[in-house]
Design an enzyme around this catalytic site. Structure first.
Site, mmCIF file in Angstrom:
data_model
loop_
_atom_site.group_PDB
_atom_site.id
_atom_site.type_symbol
_atom_site.label_atom_id
_atom_site.label_comp_id
_atom_site.label_asym_id
_atom_site.label_seq_id
_atom_site.Cartn_x
_atom_site.Cartn_y
_atom_site.Cartn_z
ATOM 1 C CE LYS B 67 -3.858 1.748 2.888
ATOM 2 N NZ LYS B 67 -4.629 1.455 4.111
ATOM 3 C CB SER B 142 -7.931 3.293 3.057
ATOM 4 O OG SER B 142 -7.078 2.745 4.043
ATOM 5 C CB SER B 166 -7.990 0.395 5.996
ATOM 6 O OG SER B 166 -8.668 1.625 6.020
#
Lengths: 96, 460
Positions: B67, B142, B166
């Site tokens: 990420k 996310s 997330s």
């Protein structure tokens, strides 16, 4: 329900060091009012005598030897990331 | 695709061929917008070193994705923001370093909601990631990009961060396994801080053994993240037989999609058939968890994001005259609206006059929530329920109403606020073919037990 005025939004923006552009202010006023209205439900809870939990694993101070940890990064590498630098220092506009 | 499959491919061909193939797959799936930048040059150089025998380890030559809020070499670390569009990390996150020490090779940086603020990746400054099963729907977030490219078999595993759901929610939306470990199990050093009292680092994979292997490598004490604990994570050979499991009935109300409830109930039946006991339990404070979360987390965000001021690194606004103007304009230009919304809520709940009513009250309510969990864990090995109230929603469906978007987090924030381990495990598909996950929540440090149970259920 929490009423948030346009002035409140501008004050919060100032506290947050945000110079909002004009187009965002109305939307933020509505959203922040709604969000604060939602979280206000906590006022219904009886928390008399309840201790707050700031840290979930029960840590207090974590001590270590007062020695330098090698992070493997040089001053030059860090200064190279500053938008403006001069004579080994980060440069900013006039403060006073 | 499993890590073992990849290792067999490396043996049959070369690390370079395998890494090149992953990069090719990433390019062929560009339309999902799961990646912000590839780290191709560095990845191929490392692959050659694996092939030359200079790099060895448990994951030698195995490609993975991170990420883009993890500092990592080979491409900018943007946090999907304009603030850090060109930010070249001077060091790497501990999690990345530990995986590289075992020979794993990062091939790129995945898309997220800017600074990890959101549940759909629609808050990325570079556009949303599309769902692996339906490109008109969100990836979740996310950590959306990592979930989607794990689901599409571009890489066998990917890293994410989970502050309030997330990792778990996008895992559920894309049909992969996702883990949010016990708070303090994995070092957060080198991952851009969001809310320090709930931030955790975890992983996505398509089978439980791979998740276990990656977590085993990443877990443990790091003097550069003072909240880390000495390594307690040890993969269990077998799941404990005859476990006592609580089904959280507060998460199974009519407000939750009927398809989601049906799949959770099916999974419960499979657990029973495997010899476990499942009983309905109540977690009344769950009703308040979202309100607690959306006070504490913005408060911590407003503090953590104060560092983005245009002085030492990142974006700096042009042609400003005063320092105050430099801060204000830089932050206006560098943050997306959701970042500003959260920072301002944080400033509000922490300001004098409101502190006791909001922030302190939320921290006390958090204690009540933790007490309820503790009480349940005195009688149950773990708790089970849905990951999210819905399957992946349509792009744009929730963007105009932040509260509607926040409600997607209602089942994932309780474990975050209490620092508990929680995993999302695939439980099947909705009638329209969208993945649905089931969530396991355990007491602190029960990560390995949750995974062992999930592994024992994989073939059932």
């Amino acid at each position: 329900m929490t009423q948030i005025s346009r002035d409140d939004v501008l004050h919060l923006a100032q506290l947050s060091s945000l110079e909002l552009n004009e187009t965002e202010i109305d939307g933020l006023q509505t959203d922040i009012g709604n969000i604060l209205g939602y979280v206000e439900q906590l006022s219904k809870l009886d928390t008399n005598g309840v201790e707050p939990t700031y840290q979930v694993t029960g840590l207090n101070n974590v001590w270590r030897e007062d020695t330098v940890i090698n992070y493997g990064v040089t001053r030059e590498e860090l200064l190279a990331r500053a938008p403006e630098s001069d004579q080994n220092q980060v440069k900013v506009p006039k403060v006073l | 695709m499993t890590i073992t499959d990849i290792q067999n491919q490396i043996k049959a061909t070369s690390a370079r061929a395998v890494v090149e193939n992953s990069i090719k797959l990433a390019r062929e799936n560009e339309q999902y917008h799961a990646i912000l930048n590839l780290t191709e040059e560095r990845a191929l150089k490392l692959a050659d070193e694996v092939d030359a025998g200079k790099i060895t380890g448990k994951l030698a030559g195995v490609p993975f994705l991170v990420k883009d809020n993890f500092l990592a070499f080979g491409a900018p670390t943007t946090a999907a923001s304009k603030m850090l569009e060109k930010f070249d990390a001077p060091l790497q996150a501990t999690a990345v370093e530990k995986l590289e020490a075992e020979g794993a090779i990062c091939i790129g940086k995945t898309n997220l909601d800017a600074f990890a603020h959101g549940g759909s990746t629609e808050n990325s400054a570079y556009g949303p990631t599309k769902n692996a099963y339906d490109q008109s729907r969100v990836s979740g977030g996310s950590s959306g990009g990592s979930a989607v490219f794990t689901a599409l078999n571009v890489v066998p595993f990917a890293l994410g961060s989970d502050t309030g759901g997330s990792i778990r929610q996008p895992a559920s939306f894309n049909g992969v396994i996702g883990i949010k470990p016990t708070y303090g199990m994995v070092s957060r050093y080198g991952v851009i801080a969001m809310a320090s009292s709930t931030d955790t680092i975890g992983a996505f994979a398509t089978n439980v053994s791979d998740v276990e292997m990656v977590m085993d490598i990443m877990s443990g004490l790091d003097p550069r993240d003072m909240t880390t604990m000495s390594d307690f994570f040890q993969v269990k050979t077998d799941a404990k037989p005859g476990q006592k499991i609580g089904l959280i009935k507060d998460f199974m109300t009519d407000d939750v999609d009927s398809d989601v409830r049906a799949k959770v109930n099916e999974y419960v039946e499979k657990l029973r058939a495997a010899g476990h006991t499942v009983e309905e339990v109540s977690l009344p404070m769950a009703e308040y968890a979202l309100a607690i979360y959306y006070i504490i987390v913005p408060a911590e965000i407003s503090s953590n994001l104060a560092r983005f001021d245009g002085i030492r690194y990142g974006h700096r606004a042009e042609s400003v005259k005063t320092l105050a103007e430099l801060y204000g304009r830089t932050r206006d230009e560098g943050f997306v609206t959701e970042n500003k919304r959260r920072i301002m809520i944080g400033s509000y709940v922490l300001s004098s006059g409101f502190f006791d009513a909001y922030y302190l009250q939320a921290q006390k309510a958090r204690t009540l929530l933790i007490n309820e969990f503790n009480k349940l864990f005195a009688s149950y090995d773990l708790l089970i329920g849905p990951v999210a109230p819905t399957t992946a929603f349509k792009l744009g469906e929730n963007t105009s109403d932040p509260i509607k978007m926040y409600l997607e987090d209602i089942m994932t924030v309780p474990a975050s606020l209490a620092g508990l381990p929680a995993i999302s495990v695939p439980a099947g598909f909705s009638q329209t073919g969208l993945p649905i996950g089931v969530q396991f929540i355990g007491p602190r440090q029960s990560d390995a037990d949750l995974l062992a149970l999930a592994r024992s259920m994989e073939t059932k």
